[in-house]
Scaffold this motif. Structure first.
Motif, PDB file in Angstrom:
ATOM      1  N   CYS A   1      30.584  -4.987   7.037  1.00 59.15           N
ATOM      2  CA  CYS A   1      30.485  -3.596   6.585  1.00 59.15           C
ATOM      3  C   CYS A   1      29.054  -3.086   6.629  1.00 59.15           C
ATOM      4  CB  CYS A   1      31.006  -3.453   5.154  1.00 59.15           C
ATOM      5  SG  CYS A   1      32.748  -3.808   5.023  1.00 59.15           S
ATOM      6  N   THR A   2      28.078  -3.992   6.581  1.00 63.28           N
ATOM      7  CA  THR A   2      26.688  -3.532   6.589  1.00 63.28           C
ATOM      8  C   THR A   2      25.893  -4.022   7.805  1.00 63.28           C
ATOM      9  OG1 THR A   2      26.311  -5.288   4.940  1.00 63.28           O
ATOM     10  CG2 THR A   2      26.388  -3.041   4.128  1.00 63.28           C
TER      11      THR A   2
ATOM     12  N   ILE B   1      26.605 -13.549  -0.222  1.00 62.27           N
ATOM     13  CA  ILE B   1      28.057 -13.555  -0.465  1.00 62.27           C
ATOM     14  C   ILE B   1      28.742 -14.458   0.558  1.00 62.27           C
ATOM     15  CG2 ILE B   1      30.152 -12.158  -0.408  1.00 62.27           C
ATOM     16  CD1 ILE B   1      28.636  -9.855  -1.501  1.00 62.27           C
ATOM     17  N   GLY B   2      28.433 -14.257   1.819  1.00 65.17           N
ATOM     18  CA  GLY B   2      29.040 -15.057   2.885  1.00 65.17           C
ATOM     19  C   GLY B   2      27.957 -15.682   3.749  1.00 65.17           C
TER      20      GLY B   2
ATOM     21  N   ILE C   1      32.919  -9.705   4.863  1.00 66.02           N
ATOM     22  CA  ILE C   1      32.477  -8.444   4.261  1.00 66.02           C
ATOM     23  C   ILE C   1      31.072  -8.028   4.697  1.00 66.02           C
ATOM     24  CG2 ILE C   1      31.476  -9.262   2.074  1.00 66.02           C
ATOM     25  CD1 ILE C   1      34.159  -6.539   2.347  1.00 66.02           C
ATOM     26  N   GLY C   2      30.295  -8.979   5.200  1.00 67.99           N
ATOM     27  CA  GLY C   2      28.990  -8.628   5.751  1.00 67.99           C
ATOM     28  C   GLY C   2      29.106  -7.632   6.901  1.00 67.99           C
TER      29      GLY C   2
ATOM     30  N   THR D   1      35.132  -0.824   7.178  1.00 68.57           N
ATOM     31  CA  THR D   1      35.391  -0.307   5.822  1.00 68.57           C
ATOM     32  C   THR D   1      36.847  -0.524   5.425  1.00 68.57           C
ATOM     33  OG1 THR D   1      33.690   1.373   6.110  1.00 68.57           O
ATOM     34  CG2 THR D   1      35.303   1.753   4.367  1.00 68.57           C
TER      35      THR D   1
ATOM     36  N   GLY E   1      37.732  -4.289   5.202  1.00 71.41           N
ATOM     37  CA  GLY E   1      37.140  -4.851   3.981  1.00 71.41           C
ATOM     38  C   GLY E   1      37.940  -4.439   2.752  1.00 71.41           C
TER      39      GLY E   1
ATOM     40  N   GLN F   1      34.678 -13.234   1.913  1.00 67.94           N
ATOM     41  CA  GLN F   1      33.229 -13.409   1.813  1.00 67.94           C
ATOM     42  C   GLN F   1      32.588 -13.524   3.194  1.00 67.94           C
ATOM     43  OE1 GLN F   1      33.333 -16.695  -0.901  1.00 67.94           O
ATOM     44  NE2 GLN F   1      33.591 -15.368  -2.682  1.00 67.94           N
TER      45      GLN F   1
END
Lengths: 650, 650
Positions: free
Chosen positions: A426-427, A235-236, A423-424, A391, A394, A420
């Motif tokens: 978040c994980t 995604i990013g 948002i990485g 969270t 995002g 993009q």
């Protein structure tokens, strides 16, 4: 009648006459001293004329093209630092974050070098650090594996010590043990810090870190026994070569183990680290940084969305012939204003975390019980804060994007790119569920075995002492705005959810909720303390309103939790919404000043619809003109693909 | 010990021995007759061997490359239809949705042709429809403008009738009046349905639709006075040329106005349409379709995430040495199981909407008061449903993605692609705020002026008759699972939020909440009715559990609203969570069966981590091998960019 395209800038200009505080004072609060602001402007001006570094055409490129261009940018970046003699960490960091996208040397800068700094012993540092700082080696940070992400204990890569040769043998024994994800590992790095499970004389000595050469420093070919590549599009981070790597019994010298804490002696004896808590420091440091990332990205997107909403007309107000700015709609305000609040909340929280962290690191000498307690509190709380902020930011970025309608879907707004790239978060560095579990379980232990607050100690766990039997004291909607009432409500909610988790011992969901309850309470306190410290009265007054709105918004989002055991009565609950909606109108005149106050330049925003001057429609048309498909009126594929369809020749 | 890579498929296989219902029966429920399933399989098998149509390499392409490849796919698609003699709408639709990405002819199929069908008179249809159906012309649907999206009344493009030549003059008078966004407009279409404000003898006759030739049908060059191009990259639809178009006094024949309802006679006289509600039919039709899209995308992503979670190990259970499947964690279940519920809820709701819509369309003859009332209810409710479903599915897809950790961030999972293609649905065809406002205001009118329910009529507004003074009757956590109790609670919540909106007359936020309250109540009812109609008892029993979980999850998300005026007491509120968590364990054994029950093939899913067989790790490695950067060990840019950095030659 004025054309819409001309009206938009006029509308935004008019907004700026309505603010009640001096925007410059807010920018000072956010960006720091005038001297530093001037230096940033100088550096930015240099970047804006650098033909490679000023590039912002990433939206037209696929992963391979973005990586290749980012190599050129890496080259230009290093050249730029040398040419302009930029050596301080702060200035290098600033220049890097002006580039608009991460580079293949991202992890070299953000993880590889700091790991050498903190985990190598003095002799190792003396040899390796200058090489890394001067880009003579390029490093990756290889912890995550194909089969295991957040769970370090699951790592399968092995390091076996061979006393005969005084070497470690690094090996990937299974398919899932290959390293997977590390940034820069695929194509760029020629060294990596590799985490592997150490075996000494057949005995498991836990997961340790090793510096492993990956590629020939002359030819850049992978070294024997090393299988390496890029994991493909994401995604990013499309400009970064996130990679994989498998080791086939690769031998490295004993001194390539990072030996500041744990050590292996030539004879294979193991020296344990003094405490296993030291790894917490690195984790906390990363989380402080992620908090800053959260605040900056949220601020960028809410600046774009708020300016666009003030310059964009849509629909007619009740019974009038005048079209309304989208920002005049209550829903738009309720979407955006709390997100302005979230940005400032993130900023104040990141700063508070950093202060605590630095105080600890600068006083590492004797780890007494109190310091260890603080470290524990900080580690646990920063887990929850990372989970909460990534969270909410995002989700908030996506809500703000949708609030821009179709234009938020277009790359021209730059929101897609920002989302993009963000948002990485978040994980990476721990998924939500892993972090809230760590945090929540730590809180539960304290609930069962409370440690009394100590004078002078950092008291992140102070909510445990609050009286949860007292219900909310507000006797009017107005009273719900009082800081003491609000702060108390968040502490009680945190404690009640924690007590509930203790009662329902096995519920991970309840533990998670307690973690979030505590994180919210800490953020609200950090934000409030930050507001109290503002010297400028008009600015402070507006920030207090923003703080109140933020608090009531969070309360309204989780009203069920605040109503647990009727802490809030039905009537008090109805005041939450009433007071929250009432604040929107108060903040409305300052909305643009509050986002201008982040001090983000047009070059940084890179958004057609978020421009400072509001000239959004011309900017959109200019952007579209740059689309490569528009180079010809008739596309190449016409004769081959379209013409036969149209002529029914199929 | 079994390797992780081998364990993953075994774990998924074991899951399939635990289900309590026959998955095939569920697939029949979802996909329809065996005959149709067989036909779909035949068609899919043909696509899977077509060298162009089977392509799934979009992740490696930028916008220009994706558009160009999609032209090749369009060509192959039309050829495929002709070669295999596929003429029914249903089969064409099926083939199209097997292609994995939208094509430049997307809007030609989905909007242009239906508009000709519904808005042209018989003579016009006879001429134009065969051309469009046979792809002899390719059309765009040009409504949205740069300055105006959802608000049709704001359209600035003009159409002035010239009696002398019996022509309309189509013009873009301002910069913001250029058409902006229409799919296929930029490079593909040679005709467009253009919405413009009609002026007859100086009199404003509202926004009407015109068929405007855009490009020379031989050379594909834009016609004189037409300025046209692609608007550039976006989050999704990268394979489509969303375009812009400006008209400089372009003349078209009188008969190019779409004249089924409104007409302009040769002498310039205007014939009004019989009712202005007819446009509602098109809007409802699109929304029924969007509901299907919502259900399908949610089902795809939750299938991937649930299978991955069952095959992925992470972390150790309390005091054991066994690593746990991620799906065994309560948080993971609470993330995914309600989203399985949302998928089925979306499916049943879409079906119900379609039944109502088709019944109306097939009985258009006399629009009596009752039919008009049904149309109004359907139009208003479908607005709210579109807003609710797109928002919740968009958010749900992202939550499911995050629940896959890093692998959900990678294109190999296919979740990024699905999310990017879907998420436009949150803003196209009406943004959230516009739709909930339409819906909520319509509900408010009914509250003030109730229409009694009629026997035989469709009664979407039935909740207005519920007794909102009665609080929830549940006297135990167990009772909260009773359908009557749950359905009543959702109706009361809808009514109470609506009454609150009526009290606080000016609050858009309260109106929005009432809209969402009603939409949720309708969905819960549709889902429940769907469960009741299932003949297979074991399947029905599991679906009922899923329905209960879905209901309690929604209730828990908005517990504050359900506790308004203490409709739920503090004790009852605590049961919501207790019952919800209790259902997770009941559903757990059927989780994989429930997603297998969607009947989505591996070819359609296109996900390394969502494969039916659970062989996820080998699939990830195979995908990575396809990354173009991996064609050489040393990247092209090494000598030019990396080597000078490493050699400190800068």
């Amino acid at each position: 009648m004025t054309e819409l395209a001309d009206l938009a800038p006029q509308m935004l200009a008019k907004e700026r006459t309505q603010g009640t505080f001096d925007v410059e004072k807010c920018v000072d609060l956010v960006l720091g001293s005038k001297q530093w602001q001037q230096r940033m402007n100088e550096l930015r001006a240099l970047i804006m004329v650098d033909p490679i570094l000023k590039d912002r055409d990433f939206m037209y490129r696929n992963h391979k093209e973005r990586y290749e261009y980012a190599l050129a940018k890496s080259h230009a970046f290093v050249q730029f630092l040398k040419k302009h003699n930029i050596n301080s960490h702060e200035e290098r960091q600033f220049v890097y974050y002006q580039l608009g996208e991460p580079l293949p040397i991202d992890v070299h800068r953000s993880m590889f070098i700091p790991t050498l700094e903190t985990q190598m012993d003095e002799e190792q540092r003396a040899y390796w650090l200058p090489l890394a700082l001067d880009f003579k080696i390029l490093g990756a940070y290889a912890q995550t594996e194909l089969g295991h992400g957040s769970n370090v204990q699951g790592i399968e890569t092995t390091a076996v010590y061979d006393v005969a040769t005084e070497e470690f043998i690094i090996n990937s024994p299974t398919l899932t043990s290959r390293k997977w994800w590390p940034g820069g590992l695929g194509k760029t790095a020629n060294h990596a810090v590799v985490h592997a499970r150490l075996t000494l004389s057949g005995k498991d000595r836990g997961v340790q870190a090793f510096l492993v050469p990956l590629r020939d420093t002359k030819t850049h070919q992978p070294l024997p026994g090393i299988f390496i590549g890029d994991i493909g599009p994401k995604i990013g981070f499309q400009s970064v070569d996130n990679g994989y790597c498998a080791f086939d019994h690769v031998r490295i010298p004993r001194r390539n183990m990072l030996m500041r804490f744990a050590k292996v002696l030539p004879n294979g004896d193991f020296v344990k680290p003094p405490t296993d808590k030291l790894v917490y420091f690195t984790m906390v440091r990363v989380r402080v940084f992620v908090s800053y990332i959260c605040y900056r990205y949220m601020a960028f997107v809410v600046t774009i969305a708020t300016r666009f909403s003030a310059a964009r007309l849509q629909g007619f107000a009740h019974k009038t012939k005048n079209e309304q700015a989208v920002l005049n709609y209550e829903n738009q305000q309720l979407t955006l204003f709390p997100l302005i609040g979230l940005s400032y909340a993130g900023m104040f929280t990141a700063r508070r975390l950093q202060v605590i962290y630095e105080a600890m690191v600068n006083d590492l000498g004797a780890m007494d019980a109190q310091k260890l307690d603080t470290l524990n509190q900080l580690h646990a709380t920063s887990s929850g804060l990372k989970a909460f902020l990534t969270t909410e930011v995002g989700n908030g970025m996506e809500r703000a994007r949708r609030a821009c309608g179709g234009h938020g879907f277009s790359a021209s707004s730059n929101i897609p790119h920002l989302l993009q790239e963000f948002i990485g978060a978040c994980t990476y560095e721990g998924t939500f569920d892993v972090l809230v579990q760590q945090h929540g379980v730590s809180l539960l232990k304290r609930l069962r075995k409370p440690v009394p607050s100590q004078v002078g100690a950092i008291d992140l766990f102070g909510f445990l002492q609050v009286d949860a039997s007292r219900s909310c004291a507000a006797t009017s909607a107005q009273m719900l705005l009082e800081p003491e009432i609000l702060l108390h409500a968040f502490q009680v909610r945190a404690l009640k959810t924690l007590q509930q988790a203790a009662r329902l011992g096995k519920s991970m969901h309840c533990v998670s909720r307690a973690s979030m309850g505590h994180a919210e309470s800490v953020i609200l306190q950090c934000f409030y303390d930050g507001v109290l410290e503002i010297n400028e009265k008009p600015l402070q007054a507006v920030m207090l309103q923003l703080w109140q709105l933020y608090a009531l918004w969070r309360m309204n989002e989780h009203l069920g939790e605040f109503r647990m055991h009727d802490f809030l009565s039905a009537e008090q609950a109805s005041w939450v919404e009433e007071s929250m909606l009432g604040l929107l109108a108060k903040i409305r005149p300052n909305a643009i000043s509050l986002v201008d106050g982040f001090g983000i330049t047009d070059f940084e925003l890179n958004s057609a619809i978020g421009r400072y001057d509001g000239d959004i429609y011309r900017a959109l048309i200019e952007r579209a003109a740059k689309e490569p498909l528009n180079k010809t009126d008739v596309v190449e594929g016409y004769h081959k693909y379209l013409q036969p369809i149209l002529a029914s020749k199929l």
